[in-house]
Structure formats: structure tokens, C-alpha cells
Design an enzyme around this catalytic site. Structure first.
Site, PDB file in Angstrom:
ATOM      1  CG  ASP A 214      -2.124   0.902   0.986  1.00 42.27           C
ATOM      2  OD1 ASP A 214      -2.787   0.753  -0.056  1.00 42.27           O
ATOM      3  OD2 ASP A 214      -2.401   1.780   1.827  1.00 42.27           O
TER       4      ASP A 214
ATOM      5  NE  ARG B 291       4.517  -0.314  -5.838  1.00 40.12           N
ATOM      6  CZ  ARG B 291       4.412   0.833  -6.509  1.00 40.12           C
ATOM      7  NH1 ARG B 291       5.249   1.118  -7.470  1.00 40.12           N
ATOM      8  NH2 ARG B 291       3.460   1.676  -6.223  1.00 40.12           N
TER       9      ARG B 291
HETATM   10  P1  IMP Z   1      -1.432   1.631  -4.020  1.00 46.44           P
HETATM   11  O1  IMP Z   1      -1.814   1.569  -2.603  1.00 46.44           O
HETATM   12  O2  IMP Z   1      -0.086   1.053  -4.251  1.00 46.44           O
HETATM   13  O3  IMP Z   1      -2.468   1.096  -4.950  1.00 46.44           O
HETATM   14  O4  IMP Z   1      -1.251   3.165  -4.393  1.00 46.44           O
HETATM   15  C1  IMP Z   1      -2.276   4.114  -4.175  1.00 46.44           C
HETATM   16  C2  IMP Z   1      -2.131   5.207  -5.187  1.00 46.44           C
HETATM   17  O5  IMP Z   1      -0.884   5.865  -4.997  1.00 46.44           O
HETATM   18  C3  IMP Z   1      -2.131   4.757  -6.639  1.00 46.44           C
HETATM   19  O6  IMP Z   1      -3.430   4.683  -7.153  1.00 46.44           O
HETATM   20  C4  IMP Z   1      -1.337   5.841  -7.310  1.00 46.44           C
HETATM   21  O7  IMP Z   1      -2.162   6.963  -7.588  1.00 46.44           O
HETATM   22  C5  IMP Z   1      -0.350   6.244  -6.239  1.00 46.44           C
HETATM   23  N1  IMP Z   1       0.919   5.523  -6.440  1.00 46.44           N
HETATM   24  C6  IMP Z   1       1.296   4.343  -5.898  1.00 46.44           C
HETATM   25  N2  IMP Z   1       2.525   3.996  -6.308  1.00 46.44           N
HETATM   26  C7  IMP Z   1       2.912   4.974  -7.150  1.00 46.44           C
HETATM   27  C8  IMP Z   1       4.098   5.163  -7.912  1.00 46.44           C
HETATM   28  O8  IMP Z   1       5.050   4.365  -7.940  1.00 46.44           O
HETATM   29  N3  IMP Z   1       4.136   6.290  -8.648  1.00 46.44           N
HETATM   30  C9  IMP Z   1       3.124   7.209  -8.675  1.00 46.44           C
HETATM   31  N4  IMP Z   1       2.000   7.064  -8.005  1.00 46.44           N
HETATM   32  C10 IMP Z   1       1.898   5.936  -7.229  1.00 46.44           C
END
Ligand code: IMP
Length: 192
Positions: free
Chosen positions: A70, A179
Site C-alpha cells: 500500500d 516500492r
Molecule cells: P497503491 O496503494 O499502491 O495502490 O497506491 C495508491 C495510489 O498511490 C495509486 O493509485 C497511485 O495513484 C499512487 N501511487 C502508488 N505507487 C505509485 C508510484 O510508484 N508512482 C506514482 N503514483 C503511485
């Protein structure tokens, strides 16, 4: 023999990124590969809570070792928003473009452009949770640059770099990113 590992995601961008970070020692399976469709519950107000909730949910459904991540973008001038709500910042069903537009509008007059991406990964091995964290600090530009990546990549420049994540080749983003850092910690743990 190459091992398989289930990643609790159906986001193809993330899957590709994480497979690139991991290399060839593990083949990642996505939720589609185990026939799980639809959204996974994500109701916590912390990254750690959501990563644990997603991994636990998939582990209970499949009985298979797995991990979930997340991520949030925390912007100083917006008191840490969008933070844990980064995915749907501009509202339910919004696009990456909508989210960027909202952030840039809210930051129109902001002089302090500092922000950080933070990522929590929860790995479940034989029922036991292991957490790994990654963070990258940078700034938010006033307009978009680049076409690679996803999410807020076109407006985020990591400190010490001159390009946004969207302008960088994937290996460079993965070597710097929140990440990438969290997944690398998980890999070190897995191979030890
Ligand atoms: P998630 O929890 O990894 O799904 O991330 C939540 C939100 O953060 C995503 O929908 C993206 O808008 C943003 N996000 C996550 N990882 C990245 C990244 O590596 N680059 C840019 N935006 C990110």
C-alpha cells in the site's frame, strides 16, 4: 527451481514494476492468475493497516504465501494529503489524471513543494506477517512531464534527480522508488 510468489494486486503497472525489481529468482503471480477478481478490502487509515488487510484477506482466501503493498503520496503543503487516500483522491472512480489535476490545483500557490512517497509491504509466510517499508523524498512540479509509469509519477521529482519518475527509464525509477526500496528489503529477507 524458480519459485512462485503471489502478489495481491491486479494493477498491471505495479506487477511489471515489482517483477522487474525482483528479477528472475521469483515469478510473480497476480490475483488474476489465481482467479480472484474485484477490489480487495482496504478500509484502514494507515498504509500498514491496508497492506496487512489486503495480504491477510488473500492469504485466507487462497492459503498461499503472498504479499500486498500500500502506497501513499504525502505532500507537506497539503498537510500530508493525499496520503493513504492517494488512489481515490479526486473521488470514487477517478483517473490518475483527475488526481494530478486536483493536487496541482490545491498546490497552485504553494512555495513548499516537498513530498514523499511511502510504501508498506506485508508478506505472509506460513501465516506469519512480515512488514517492510520504503520511502523516497522529492518535490511536486507545477505541471506534468513524461509518459512512463503511473499515478503521480509525471509530477514527482526525487531529490537529487532532474527528471520525474515518468521521464526515467523503469530501472532508474525502480532503483530509487518507495516500492523498490520496500521490495528489496523483502527480497533480502526471503533469500536469507
Ligand atoms: P497503491 O496503494 O499502491 O495502490 O497506491 C495508491 C495510489 O498511490 C495509486 O493509485 C497511485 O495513484 C499512487 N501511487 C502508488 N505507487 C505509485 C508510484 O510508484 N508512482 C506514482 N503514483 C503511485
Amino acid at each position: 527451481m524458480v519459485k512462485q510468489l503471489l502478489f495481491a494486486t491486479n494493477n498491471s503497472h505495479k506487477l511489471r514494476e515489482v517483477q522487474e525489481i525482483i528479477g528472475t529468482s521469483f515469478i510473480l503471480l497476480s490475483l488474476k492468475d489465481v482467479s480472484i477478481e474485484g477490489d480487495i478490502p482496504e478500509t484502514s487509515d494507515t498504509l500498514e493497516g491496508n497492506a496487512r488487510q489486503k495480504a491477510r484477506h488473500i492469504y485466507e482466501k487462497t492459503g498461499t504465501d503472498c504479499f500486498a503493498d500500500d502506497t501513499g503520496l504525502f505532500i507537506d503543503a497539503l498537510d500530508g494529503r493525499p496520503g493513504v487516500y492517494s488512489a481515490r483522491y479526486a473521488g470514487e472512480g477517478c483517473s490518475f489524471e483527475d488526481n494530478i489535476r486536483k493536487v496541482l490545483a490545491e498546490m497552485m500557490d504553494a512555495e513548499n513543494r516537498n513530498a514523499s512517497f511511502r510504501c508498506m509491504v506485508c508478506l505472509i509466510l506460513a501465516g506469519k506477517e512480515h512488514l517492510f517499508e520504503g520511502r523516497i523524498d522529492g518535490i511536486i512540479l507545477k505541471e506534468k512531464h513524461g509518459t512512463e509509469g503511473f499515478g503521480y509519477d509525471p509530477v514527482f521529482v526525487p531529490n537529487g534527480q532532474s527528471q520525474t519518475f515518468s521521464e526515467m527509464p523503469p530501472y532508474l525509477k525502480n532503483g530509487l522508488s518507495h516500492r523498490g526500496r520496500a521490495i528489496l528489503k523483502m527480497m533480502r529477507f526471503l533469500v536469507q
